[in-house]
Write a protein that holds these residues in place. Structure first.
Motif, PDB file in Angstrom:
ATOM      1  N   ASN A   3       0.834  -1.200   0.000  1.00 48.68           N
ATOM      2  CA  ASN A   3       0.000   0.000   0.000  1.00 48.68           C
ATOM      3  C   ASN A   3       0.873   1.257   0.000  1.00 48.68           C
ATOM      4  O   ASN A   3       0.387   2.358   0.185  1.00 48.68           O
ATOM      5  N   TYR A   4       2.189   1.093  -0.222  1.00 49.93           N
ATOM      6  CA  TYR A   4       3.052   2.232  -0.515  1.00 49.93           C
ATOM      7  C   TYR A   4       2.711   2.686  -1.929  1.00 49.93           C
ATOM      8  O   TYR A   4       2.479   1.860  -2.807  1.00 49.93           O
ATOM      9  N   CYS A   5       2.720   3.981  -2.159  1.00 44.52           N
ATOM     10  CA  CYS A   5       2.466   4.461  -3.523  1.00 44.52           C
ATOM     11  C   CYS A   5       3.131   5.809  -3.738  1.00 44.52           C
ATOM     12  O   CYS A   5       3.155   6.670  -2.844  1.00 44.52           O
ATOM     13  N   ILE A   6       3.682   5.978  -4.929  1.00 41.31           N
ATOM     14  CA  ILE A   6       4.346   7.239  -5.280  1.00 41.31           C
ATOM     15  C   ILE A   6       3.338   8.308  -5.691  1.00 41.31           C
ATOM     16  O   ILE A   6       3.685   9.487  -5.777  1.00 41.31           O
ATOM     17  N   TYR A   7       2.082   7.910  -5.959  1.00 43.02           N
ATOM     18  CA  TYR A   7       1.055   8.852  -6.399  1.00 43.02           C
ATOM     19  C   TYR A   7       0.198   9.328  -5.233  1.00 43.02           C
ATOM     20  O   TYR A   7       0.109   8.673  -4.190  1.00 43.02           O
ATOM     21  N   ASP A   8      -0.460  10.460  -5.437  1.00 41.62           N
ATOM     22  CA  ASP A   8      -1.281  11.064  -4.387  1.00 41.62           C
ATOM     23  C   ASP A   8      -2.710  11.285  -4.895  1.00 41.62           C
ATOM     24  O   ASP A   8      -3.222  12.407  -4.876  1.00 41.62           O
ATOM     25  N   GLU A 121      -1.121  13.666 -11.080  1.00 43.71           N
ATOM     26  CA  GLU A 121       0.132  13.083 -11.580  1.00 43.71           C
ATOM     27  C   GLU A 121      -0.102  12.022 -12.651  1.00 43.71           C
ATOM     28  O   GLU A 121       0.852  11.521 -13.243  1.00 43.71           O
ATOM     29  N   LYS A 122      -1.357  11.679 -12.899  1.00 45.58           N
ATOM     30  CA  LYS A 122      -1.679  10.622 -13.867  1.00 45.58           C
ATOM     31  C   LYS A 122      -2.315  11.210 -15.122  1.00 45.58           C
ATOM     32  O   LYS A 122      -2.856  12.309 -15.110  1.00 45.58           O
ATOM     33  N   ASP A 123      -2.265  10.444 -16.208  1.00 48.27           N
ATOM     34  CA  ASP A 123      -2.946  10.835 -17.447  1.00 48.27           C
ATOM     35  C   ASP A 123      -3.528   9.583 -18.109  1.00 48.27           C
ATOM     36  O   ASP A 123      -3.086   8.466 -17.843  1.00 48.27           O
ATOM     37  N   HIS A 124      -4.511   9.785 -18.940  1.00 43.85           N
ATOM     38  CA  HIS A 124      -5.178   8.662 -19.600  1.00 43.85           C
ATOM     39  C   HIS A 124      -4.285   7.934 -20.594  1.00 43.85           C
ATOM     40  O   HIS A 124      -4.488   6.755 -20.864  1.00 43.85           O
ATOM     41  N   GLN A 125      -3.292   8.627 -21.142  1.00 47.21           N
ATOM     42  CA  GLN A 125      -2.404   7.973 -22.100  1.00 47.21           C
ATOM     43  C   GLN A 125      -1.674   6.801 -21.463  1.00 47.21           C
ATOM     44  O   GLN A 125      -1.496   5.748 -22.077  1.00 47.21           O
ATOM     45  N   SER A 126      -1.270   6.959 -20.206  1.00 46.94           N
ATOM     46  CA  SER A 126      -0.557   5.871 -19.528  1.00 46.94           C
ATOM     47  C   SER A 126      -1.459   4.676 -19.279  1.00 46.94           C
ATOM     48  O   SER A 126      -0.979   3.565 -19.079  1.00 46.94           O
ATOM     49  N   VAL A 127      -2.771   4.898 -19.278  1.00 45.48           N
ATOM     50  CA  VAL A 127      -3.733   3.801 -19.133  1.00 45.48           C
ATOM     51  C   VAL A 127      -4.038   3.187 -20.493  1.00 45.48           C
ATOM     52  O   VAL A 127      -4.169   1.972 -20.627  1.00 45.48           O
TER      53      VAL A 127
END
Length: 198
Positions: A3-8, A121-127
């Protein structure tokens, strides 16, 4: 796995800024725990996901190692559903796909605008990238299954010949008639004749 994660991401309990106790399992610990439960008939399968720690590739590699060890070393025959990590390399996704029954990717939020509000920090392209890889691999497997389907039905004692009859139907039939003395027609239609021979 962790449950460690670099994203917020504001919707996620494992977000970086959340003040929760953190834990992480090693590859061996996940494999041992899964097999222990499986042998006792507590579980029939595994749903494997993880927070993203260090990087997408680092996390995906650990997930891939878990499913690979389960299948190849422990002979785990249960169901495995793996969550692919957005941003992971294509080669890791393909390797992991060799050992799982299902692979999926979290879309998180349906619109790019909404995603930026809750997970900046996320985008749909990475999905979209892992989704495209998974889709292409599924199509490749389906294509290969279609090609190999006929070979599986063959026995070493028989050969199957299939002729397509186009506008030259009579000529094709004349060509195959000499062979038909020792053959059995197993199917026939206006366009094809399929025969077996010893």
């Amino acid at each position: 796995m962790t449950n460690y994660c670099i994203y917020d991401c504001s919707f996620c309990v494992s977000r970086r800024s959340n003040d929760v106790q953190r834990a992480a399992f090693s590859v061996k610990e996940v494999v041992d725990l899964t097999m222990n439960f499986y042998r006792r008939n507590y579980i029939e399968g595994l749903f494997l996901s993880s927070g993203i720690f260090k990087s997408a590739d680092y996390t995906m590699e650990r997930l891939m190692l878990v499913v690979k060890k389960l299948r190849t070393e422990e002979r785990f025959n249960g169901y495995i559903h793996l969550k692919a990590i957005p941003g992971a390399s294509e080669s890791l996704l393909k390797q992991a796909g060799l050992y799982v029954d299902r692979m999926s990717v979290n879309l998180e939020i349906p619109t790019e605008e909404g995603l930026k509000l809750v997970a900046p920090e996320k985008d749909h392209q990475s999905v979209r990238e892992p989704l495209a890889i998974i889709k292409n691999e599924i199509l490749n497997v389906q294509q290969h299954k279609r090609l190999l389907k006929n070979f599986r039905s063959l026995s070493p004692q028989a050969k199957v010949h299939r002729w397509s009859l186009g506008p030259h139907r009579r000529q094709t039939y004349r060509l195959c008639r000499p062979r038909m003395n020792s053959t059995k027609i197993i199917s026939s239609s206006a366009f094809t004749i399929q025969v077996t021979s010893p």
